[in-house]
Design a protein around this motif. Sequence first.
Motif: not given
Length: 148
Positions: A73-77, A81, A24
């Motif tokens: 929602r950082w874990r999803s992309f 962190q 990302w």
Amino acid sequence: MSSPPEQVDGFFSFISAIDWTDPWLMVLVAVHLIMTVTVLLTRNRANIQALLFIVMLFSVYFSENINMYAAQRWRSFSKQQYFDSKGMFISIVFSIPMLFNCMIMVANWLWQSSELLARVKAAQMRQMMRQNTVLANSSTKEQVKKTD
């Protein structure tokens, strides 16, 4: 090689602590590069530049909301962190490049305005010289008629 967050004590150590291989982040860098190229290629297209300018300023304005959303929602992309409550990360990797592009646009607009002003003033001076020439010619013709 990234350092733990507690060892980050400056801008360059902060930048070096970021894992730039995260997909990302590579996409974000590509977006910034595309935006910069677009800004440079559309420098003579005022409507496109105005739209880009507004979009970029709105994205910077909403970066705090983007930061909060990404922090939840950082874990999803992301692998790490990055989204702190002060917004340092999003300011450095998102807002600063956007504002830099906006500065490029403003500088371009100022340059174009100064060029236009110079052209207008030169045209005014040419017009004034033509009028003076016409007046001088007409007064010379009148003097010749009076002497005849």
